[in-house]
Write an enzyme that holds these catalytic residues in place. Structure first.
Site, mmCIF file in Angstrom:
data_model
loop_
_atom_site.group_PDB
_atom_site.id
_atom_site.type_symbol
_atom_site.label_atom_id
_atom_site.label_comp_id
_atom_site.label_asym_id
_atom_site.label_seq_id
_atom_site.Cartn_x
_atom_site.Cartn_y
_atom_site.Cartn_z
ATOM 1 N N ARG A 110 0.821 -1.223 0.000
ATOM 2 C CA ARG A 110 0.000 0.000 0.000
ATOM 3 C C ARG A 110 0.856 1.275 0.000
ATOM 4 O O ARG A 110 0.458 2.305 -0.553
ATOM 5 C CB ARG A 110 -0.929 0.007 1.224
ATOM 6 C CG ARG A 110 -1.994 1.111 1.185
ATOM 7 C CD ARG A 110 -2.941 0.995 2.368
ATOM 8 N NE ARG A 110 -4.149 1.792 2.182
ATOM 9 C CZ ARG A 110 -4.556 2.766 2.995
ATOM 10 N NH1 ARG A 110 -3.850 3.059 4.076
ATOM 11 N NH2 ARG A 110 -5.666 3.426 2.748
ATOM 12 N N ILE A 170 -7.192 7.057 -1.355
ATOM 13 C CA ILE A 170 -6.864 5.633 -1.466
ATOM 14 C C ILE A 170 -7.728 4.986 -0.388
ATOM 15 O O ILE A 170 -7.706 5.377 0.772
ATOM 16 C CB ILE A 170 -5.352 5.364 -1.275
ATOM 17 C CG1 ILE A 170 -5.062 3.853 -1.326
ATOM 18 C CG2 ILE A 170 -4.797 5.979 -0.002
ATOM 19 C CD1 ILE A 170 -3.573 3.517 -1.363
ATOM 20 N N SER A 171 -8.534 4.023 -0.807
ATOM 21 C CA SER A 171 -9.610 3.519 0.050
ATOM 22 C C SER A 171 -9.098 2.805 1.298
ATOM 23 O O SER A 171 -7.943 2.372 1.368
ATOM 24 C CB SER A 171 -10.495 2.549 -0.741
ATOM 25 O OG SER A 171 -11.161 3.230 -1.770
ATOM 26 N N GLN A 172 -9.995 2.685 2.263
ATOM 27 C CA GLN A 172 -9.728 1.959 3.503
ATOM 28 C C GLN A 172 -9.360 0.509 3.168
ATOM 29 O O GLN A 172 -10.057 -0.157 2.399
ATOM 30 C CB GLN A 172 -10.983 1.997 4.365
ATOM 31 C CG GLN A 172 -10.898 1.227 5.654
ATOM 32 C CD GLN A 172 -12.229 1.254 6.419
ATOM 33 O OE1 GLN A 172 -13.213 1.792 5.936
ATOM 34 N NE2 GLN A 172 -12.228 0.665 7.593
ATOM 35 N N PRO A 173 -8.267 -0.023 3.725
ATOM 36 C CA PRO A 173 -7.850 -1.389 3.404
ATOM 37 C C PRO A 173 -8.956 -2.432 3.591
ATOM 38 O O PRO A 173 -9.123 -3.325 2.755
ATOM 39 C CB PRO A 173 -6.682 -1.635 4.356
ATOM 40 C CG PRO A 173 -6.090 -0.280 4.549
ATOM 41 C CD PRO A 173 -7.257 0.667 4.557
#
Length: 203
Positions: A31, A57-60
């Site tokens: 990431r 950048i989206s939440q994992p």
């Protein structure tokens, strides 16, 4: 969490990740290679991070859950709408393998360049990010899997047309994520998962 592997272990522990090939992809694709500022301390924490232009950048955990819903396979032809940082495009490229392909589509020109630059760090021959046109998706093509990383107000039927029979679309609509599978008749089955938040889908 201070490393990509710790983040992956956490995602497995909370039940967001369980498929071996997707877990492999998360371990291989770091990431940190997709954030706007590598000096931030919270690269691996479980929340979204800004990448400019009002995008994230989206939440994992969300990415992990959506990829598990999408259930991509080796050899799949995949469309990644709202590719942003390029992280999901890279994860999907790993899963699709050399016999598959992934096309990331992004509306913001600056993010097309940012995502493409990040993607190049992995030298995937099967993946690219392109600027989106006036229509949603890529008109006239059909895909095994379509992932959308921004919330639509309602289901965009033009994406159903771009799915192969038996193909799957995973898309946020308002505050739910829908898994949609196209049937022989051109109709589809939909499965709704509640309780998500995304930036809006603009097209």
């Amino acid at each position: 969490m201070y490393s990509n592997n710790e983040m992956v272990d956490y995602l497995i522990d909370v039940g967001a990740l369980h498929s071996s090939r997707i877990i492999e992809a998360f371990r291989h694709v770091d990431r940190a290679d997709f954030v706007a500022d590598v000096s931030v301390m919270d690269i691996y924490e479980d929340y979204p991070l800004g990448i400019g232009n009002g995008q994230t950048i989206s939440q994992p955990r969300t990415v992990a859950m959506m990829l598990e819903m999408l259930s991509p396979k080796d050899g799949d032809k995949i469309l990644d709408i709202g590719s942003g940082s390029g992280w999901t495009t890279a994860l999907l490229a790993y899963v699709a393998g050399e016999s598959g392909s992934v096309t990331g589509v992004e509306r913001v020109g600056e993010l097309v360049r940012f995502g493409s630059s990040n993607l190049k760090k992995y030298k995937f021959k099967n993946a690219k990010i392109v600027q989106s046109g006036d229509k949603l998706g890529i008109e006239g093509e059909e895909f095994d899997r379509i992932l959308v990383s921004a919330a639509a107000d309602e289901l965009p039927y033009e994406l159903i047309k771009q799915l192969k029979v038996g193909g799957k679309l995973v898309i946020p609509i308002q505050s739910s994520v829908f898994e949609i599978v196209k049937k022989e008749s051109g109709e589809f089955d939909a499965n709704e998962h509640y309780g998500f938040a995304f930036v809006p889908l603009i097209y």
